[in-house]
Design a protein around this motif. Structure first.
Motif, short mmCIF file in Angstrom:
data_model
loop_
_atom_site.label_atom_id
_atom_site.label_comp_id
_atom_site.label_asym_id
_atom_site.label_seq_id
_atom_site.Cartn_x
_atom_site.Cartn_y
_atom_site.Cartn_z
N GLN A 48 0.49 -1.55 -0.37
CA GLN A 48 0.01 0.15 -0.14
C GLN A 48 0.72 1.32 -0.08
OE1 GLN A 48 -2.98 0.40 -0.29
NE2 GLN A 48 -3.81 -1.38 -0.52
N ALA A 49 1.85 0.83 0.93
CA ALA A 49 2.77 2.41 0.60
C ALA A 49 3.92 2.52 -0.54
CB ALA A 49 4.74 1.94 1.63
N VAL A 50 3.45 1.40 -1.53
CA VAL A 50 4.50 2.22 -2.91
C VAL A 50 3.54 2.72 -3.53
CG1 VAL A 50 4.95 0.82 -4.95
CG2 VAL A 50 6.29 -0.03 -2.18
N LEU A 51 1.99 1.67 -3.49
CA LEU A 51 0.78 2.04 -5.00
C LEU A 51 0.84 3.45 -4.24
CD1 LEU A 51 -1.41 1.45 -6.71
CD2 LEU A 51 -2.91 0.50 -4.37
N GLY A 52 0.68 3.81 -2.43
CA GLY A 52 -0.08 5.47 -2.20
C GLY A 52 1.21 6.36 -2.89
N ALA A 54 3.24 6.26 -5.49
CA ALA A 54 3.20 6.10 -6.99
C ALA A 54 2.59 7.43 -6.89
CB ALA A 54 3.00 4.44 -7.43
N LYS A 55 1.29 6.59 -6.61
CA LYS A 55 -0.10 7.64 -6.79
C LYS A 55 0.17 9.17 -6.76
CE LYS A 55 -4.44 6.03 -6.33
NZ LYS A 55 -5.39 5.94 -5.86
N MET A 56 0.71 9.12 -6.07
CA MET A 56 1.11 10.67 -5.62
C MET A 56 1.58 10.89 -6.39
SD MET A 56 1.41 10.67 -1.40
CE MET A 56 1.70 13.28 -1.63
N VAL A 57 2.89 10.57 -7.58
CA VAL A 57 4.15 10.68 -8.16
C VAL A 57 2.91 11.53 -9.32
CG1 VAL A 57 5.35 10.39 -9.16
CG2 VAL A 57 6.33 9.92 -7.56
N GLU A 59 -0.73 11.97 -9.81
CA GLU A 59 -1.27 12.76 -9.66
C GLU A 59 -0.87 13.94 -9.16
OE1 GLU A 59 -3.88 10.32 -6.60
OE2 GLU A 59 -4.50 8.98 -8.27
N THR A 60 0.62 14.13 -8.62
CA THR A 60 0.50 15.56 -8.48
C THR A 60 1.90 16.63 -9.91
OG1 THR A 60 3.23 15.06 -7.00
CG2 THR A 60 0.31 15.24 -5.55
N GLY A 61 1.88 15.25 -10.22
CA GLY A 61 2.82 15.98 -11.20
C GLY A 61 4.68 16.48 -10.78
N MET A 62 4.76 16.49 -8.65
CA MET A 62 5.43 16.58 -8.55
C MET A 62 7.10 15.80 -7.98
SD MET A 62 3.58 18.00 -5.37
CE MET A 62 4.79 18.48 -4.20
N HIS A 63 7.69 16.47 -7.69
CA HIS A 63 9.35 15.46 -8.13
C HIS A 63 9.05 14.64 -7.13
CE1 HIS A 63 13.12 14.98 -8.37
NE2 HIS A 63 13.83 15.05 -9.67
N LEU A 67 8.53 15.28 -3.20
CA LEU A 67 7.38 14.84 -2.16
C LEU A 67 8.09 13.60 -0.99
CD1 LEU A 67 5.17 13.24 -4.60
CD2 LEU A 67 4.90 14.43 -3.60
N LYS A 68 9.36 13.22 -1.18
CA LYS A 68 10.38 12.77 0.06
C LYS A 68 10.23 13.99 0.68
CE LYS A 68 14.55 12.96 -0.20
NZ LYS A 68 15.79 13.66 -0.69
N ASP A 69 10.75 15.30 0.47
CA ASP A 69 11.58 15.52 1.47
C ASP A 69 10.31 16.55 2.39
OD1 ASP A 69 13.80 15.62 0.45
OD2 ASP A 69 12.98 17.73 -0.89
#
Length: 112
Positions: A48-52, A54-57, A59-63, A67-69
């Motif tokens: 679920q962590a990997v899925l979520g 990946a979806k954030m990358v 869906e947000t289009g953020m680098h 997101l890590k930061d």
């Protein structure tokens, strides 16, 4: 759609990458089990962590680095874990594996 000259890179980043992700999920689950979490829950949380993530990358289009930061609180547990991943060569290992994959793909393509 990418140019044909990019297909070896596509192989390393897309075609072969499910194996890398499965190994990452397995490693996270093993570490969670070592800390006492039941295996079935560990696999679910890790997947679920990997899925979520990946979806954030997507869906947000953020680098991904931004997101890590955003997840790394100053002096927190996550930044300590990220520093340990960097110290032990996580990024270099992934980059090396993908380079080897791309080179092998190119050799296989040239051999046809």
């Amino acid at each position: 759609v990418v140019e044909e000259t990019m297909m070896d890179a596509v192989t390393s980043v897309s075609g072969s990458s499910p194996a890398y992700v499965f190994m990452f999920i397995e490693a996270m689950a093993d570490a969670a089990v070592a800390q006492g979490l039941p295996r079935n829950k560990a696999y679910t949380f890790a997947a679920q962590a990997v899925l979520g993530s990946a979806k954030m990358v997507l869906e947000t289009g953020m680098h991904p680095g931004i997101l890590k930061d955003m997840v790394c609180s100053p002096g927190g547990t996550t930044i300590d874990a990220v520093c340990e991943l960097e110290r032990t060569g996580f990024r270099a290992s992934v980059e090396s594996a993908m380079r080897v994959c791309g080179e092998k793909s190119k050799k296989m393509t040239e051999g046809k």
